[in-house]
Design an enzyme around this catalytic site. Structure first.
Site, PDB file in Angstrom:
ATOM      1  CG  ASP A  34      27.705  33.967   3.638  1.00  9.10           C
ATOM      2  OD1 ASP A  34      27.255  32.968   4.223  1.00  9.10           O
ATOM      3  OD2 ASP A  34      28.236  34.920   4.246  1.00  9.10           O
ATOM      4  CG  ASP A  55      23.198  42.763   4.505  1.00  5.37           C
ATOM      5  OD1 ASP A  55      22.412  41.898   4.922  1.00  5.37           O
ATOM      6  OD2 ASP A  55      23.461  43.818   5.133  1.00  5.37           O
ATOM      7  CB  VAL A  56      19.861  38.128   3.321  1.00 10.96           C
ATOM      8  CG1 VAL A  56      20.606  36.986   2.663  1.00 10.96           C
ATOM      9  CG2 VAL A  56      20.008  38.116   4.842  1.00 10.96           C
ATOM     10  CG  ASN A  82      20.866  28.822   6.754  1.00 10.61           C
ATOM     11  OD1 ASN A  82      20.584  28.201   7.787  1.00 10.61           O
ATOM     12  ND2 ASN A  82      22.112  29.198   6.469  1.00 10.61           N
ATOM     13  CE1 TYR A 148      19.660  33.750  16.290  1.00 11.99           C
ATOM     14  CE2 TYR A 148      19.104  32.254  18.076  1.00 11.99           C
ATOM     15  CZ  TYR A 148      19.514  32.459  16.774  1.00 11.99           C
ATOM     16  OH  TYR A 148      19.786  31.383  15.965  1.00 11.99           O
ATOM     17  CE  LYS A 152      17.435  32.762  13.721  1.00  7.62           C
ATOM     18  NZ  LYS A 152      17.571  32.428  12.294  1.00  7.62           N
ATOM     19  CB  THR A 183      27.525  26.419  12.639  1.00  8.81           C
ATOM     20  OG1 THR A 183      27.042  27.295  13.669  1.00  8.81           O
ATOM     21  CG2 THR A 183      26.500  25.345  12.352  1.00  8.81           C
TER      22      THR A 183
HETATM   23  P1  NAD Z   1      27.222  30.345  10.746  1.00  4.71           P
HETATM   24  O1  NAD Z   1      27.636  31.605  11.399  1.00  4.71           O
HETATM   25  O2  NAD Z   1      28.168  29.212  10.658  1.00  4.71           O
HETATM   26  O3  NAD Z   1      26.661  30.639   9.282  1.00  4.71           O
HETATM   27  C1  NAD Z   1      25.852  31.742   9.012  1.00  4.71           C
HETATM   28  C2  NAD Z   1      26.233  32.326   7.668  1.00  4.71           C
HETATM   29  O4  NAD Z   1      25.321  33.399   7.389  1.00  4.71           O
HETATM   30  C3  NAD Z   1      27.649  32.912   7.649  1.00  4.71           C
HETATM   31  O5  NAD Z   1      28.380  32.444   6.536  1.00  4.71           O
HETATM   32  C4  NAD Z   1      27.416  34.414   7.562  1.00  4.71           C
HETATM   33  O6  NAD Z   1      28.430  35.119   6.850  1.00  4.71           O
HETATM   34  C5  NAD Z   1      26.079  34.465   6.840  1.00  4.71           C
HETATM   35  N1  NAD Z   1      25.387  35.725   7.072  1.00  4.71           N
HETATM   36  C6  NAD Z   1      25.238  36.378   8.230  1.00  4.71           C
HETATM   37  N2  NAD Z   1      24.580  37.515   8.034  1.00  4.71           N
HETATM   38  C7  NAD Z   1      24.326  37.592   6.707  1.00  4.71           C
HETATM   39  C8  NAD Z   1      23.696  38.560   5.893  1.00  4.71           C
HETATM   40  N3  NAD Z   1      23.215  39.691   6.415  1.00  4.71           N
HETATM   41  N4  NAD Z   1      23.593  38.314   4.570  1.00  4.71           N
HETATM   42  C9  NAD Z   1      24.111  37.176   4.029  1.00  4.71           C
HETATM   43  N5  NAD Z   1      24.731  36.236   4.753  1.00  4.71           N
HETATM   44  C10 NAD Z   1      24.838  36.448   6.079  1.00  4.71           C
HETATM   45  O7  NAD Z   1      25.924  29.920  11.559  1.00  4.71           O
HETATM   46  P2  NAD Z   1      24.874  28.736  11.392  1.00  4.71           P
HETATM   47  O8  NAD Z   1      24.737  28.147  12.730  1.00  4.71           O
HETATM   48  O9  NAD Z   1      25.148  27.874  10.222  1.00  4.71           O
HETATM   49  O10 NAD Z   1      23.584  29.615  11.127  1.00  4.71           O
HETATM   50  C11 NAD Z   1      22.655  29.354  10.096  1.00  4.71           C
HETATM   51  C12 NAD Z   1      21.260  29.641  10.628  1.00  4.71           C
HETATM   52  O11 NAD Z   1      20.966  28.685  11.644  1.00  4.71           O
HETATM   53  C13 NAD Z   1      21.085  31.011  11.266  1.00  4.71           C
HETATM   54  O12 NAD Z   1      19.844  31.550  10.860  1.00  4.71           O
HETATM   55  C14 NAD Z   1      21.074  30.708  12.753  1.00  4.71           C
HETATM   56  O13 NAD Z   1      20.371  31.661  13.491  1.00  4.71           O
HETATM   57  C15 NAD Z   1      20.402  29.344  12.749  1.00  4.71           C
HETATM   58  N6  NAD Z   1      20.600  28.532  13.947  1.00  4.71           N
HETATM   59  C16 NAD Z   1      21.828  28.022  14.268  1.00  4.71           C
HETATM   60  C17 NAD Z   1      21.943  27.226  15.412  1.00  4.71           C
HETATM   61  C18 NAD Z   1      23.271  26.631  15.823  1.00  4.71           C
HETATM   62  O14 NAD Z   1      23.343  26.023  16.919  1.00  4.71           O
HETATM   63  N7  NAD Z   1      24.315  26.738  15.049  1.00  4.71           N
HETATM   64  C19 NAD Z   1      20.832  26.939  16.203  1.00  4.71           C
HETATM   65  C20 NAD Z   1      19.610  27.469  15.831  1.00  4.71           C
HETATM   66  C21 NAD Z   1      19.499  28.248  14.698  1.00  4.71           C
END
Ligand code: NAD
Length: 253
Positions: A34, A55-56, A82, A148, A152, A183
């Site tokens: 992360d 950073d990914v 993810n 977004y 996606k 989240t």
């Molecule tokens: P979150 O914000 O709780 O977790 C995301 C994590 O990714 C965070 O810890 C953040 O620090 C990390 N991150 C962000 N950019 C980064 C980078 N450049 N390098 C490394 N780490 C990085 O959100 P989440 O909801 O758990 O999101 C996880 C995935 O699920 C994401 O791809 C998001 O788009 C997707 N998603 C979430 C939802 C939802 O409703 N929560 C719905 C659809 C898709």
């Protein structure tokens, strides 16, 4: 045979954190990645989990994560790509294209770099699984969320193309498409009772997902139970994407 090893990006919160915990509970060694060091702190305490801060969108982060898997645990079997960021706002607003560039860098480039870094290690292990995180927002458009939505959707086709290229090498590539999940990303929406009710009224299951419900599908897609599944994106959305959207689903009793 050593313990199976997974790498999880975006591990510091939400779906990624739930995935690390689930895989660790079920006997995997895990490299948790992360950009937010604080988010990783609690995971670093778990048995069999090591952390990488980065950073990914940077090639070095992905290379380091795979190197850590090999150095600490001797192999890599699963890469859960993810990490993702959101972002909404009018296309015509100032800074919108810079935001699009960052959305692409994390959500698309980050996924592609993750696949590129993981494949040689998976191949060396005799095969393995990659599971990316798309979104229901990759299946359809949402108002004001064009950047977004575009990134996606790109993840879905990236997964299809990579699945084709690596299927004969016993490397499967799939994705989940989460619906509304509680989240860090959605904390503001969940905390607003009126908005939260508005969202759940559109979800046939009439509730948000727990991150663990996403992690369970990641687990399935990574597991031998999914040995003939590749190139697909599985909606994990309580029926949201099944609804045509013209009518609201029935409310909870
Ligand atoms: P979150 O914000 O709780 O977790 C995301 C994590 O990714 C965070 O810890 C953040 O620090 C990390 N991150 C962000 N950019 C980064 C980078 N450049 N390098 C490394 N780490 C990085 O959100 P989440 O909801 O758990 O999101 C996880 C995935 O699920 C994401 O791809 C998001 O788009 C997707 N998603 C979430 C939802 C939802 O409703 N929560 C719905 C659809 C898709």
């Amino acid at each position: 045979m050593t313990d199976p090893v997974a790498l999880v990006t975006g591990a510091g919160s939400g779906i990624g954190e739930a995935t690390v915990r689930l895989f660790a509970e079920r006997g995997h060694r895990v490299v948790a990645v992360d950009v937010d060091e604080q988010g990783l702190a609690a995971l670093a305490e778990l048995d069999g989990v090591v952390t990488v801060v980065g950073d990914v969108a940077r090639e070095e982060t992905n290379a380091e994560a795979v190197q850590r898997a090999i150095a600490e645990f001797g192999r890599l079997d699963t890469a859960v790509l993810n990490a993702g960021i959101g972002g909404a706002g009018p296309l015509e607003a100032a800074g919108s294209i810079e935001r699009l560039d960052r959305l692409y860098a994390v959500n698309v480039r980050g996924t592609a770099l993750g696949i590129r870094a993981a494949v040689p290690a998976l191949r060396a292990a005799g095969g393995g699984a990659i599971v990316a995180t798309s979104s229901v927002s990759g299946l359809r458009g949402d108002p004001g969320t064009w950047g977004y939505n575009a990134t996606k959707a790109a993840v879905i086709n990236l997964v299809r193309a990579a699945a084709i290229d690596y299927a004969a090498q016993n490397i499967r590539v799939n994705a989940i498409a989460p619906g509304g999940t509680v989240t860090g990303m959605t904390a503001g929406q969940v905390a607003d009772p009126a908005f939260s009710r508005f969202i759940t009224s559109r979800i046939p299951a009439q509730r948000w997902a727990d991150p663990r419900e996403q992690a369970e599908v990641v687990w399935f897609l990574a597991s031998p139970a999914a040995s003939y599944v590749t190139g697909v994106t599985v909606p994990v959305d309580g029926g949201l994407s099944a609804n045509g959207g013209i009518l609201l689903p029935p409310p909870a009793n």
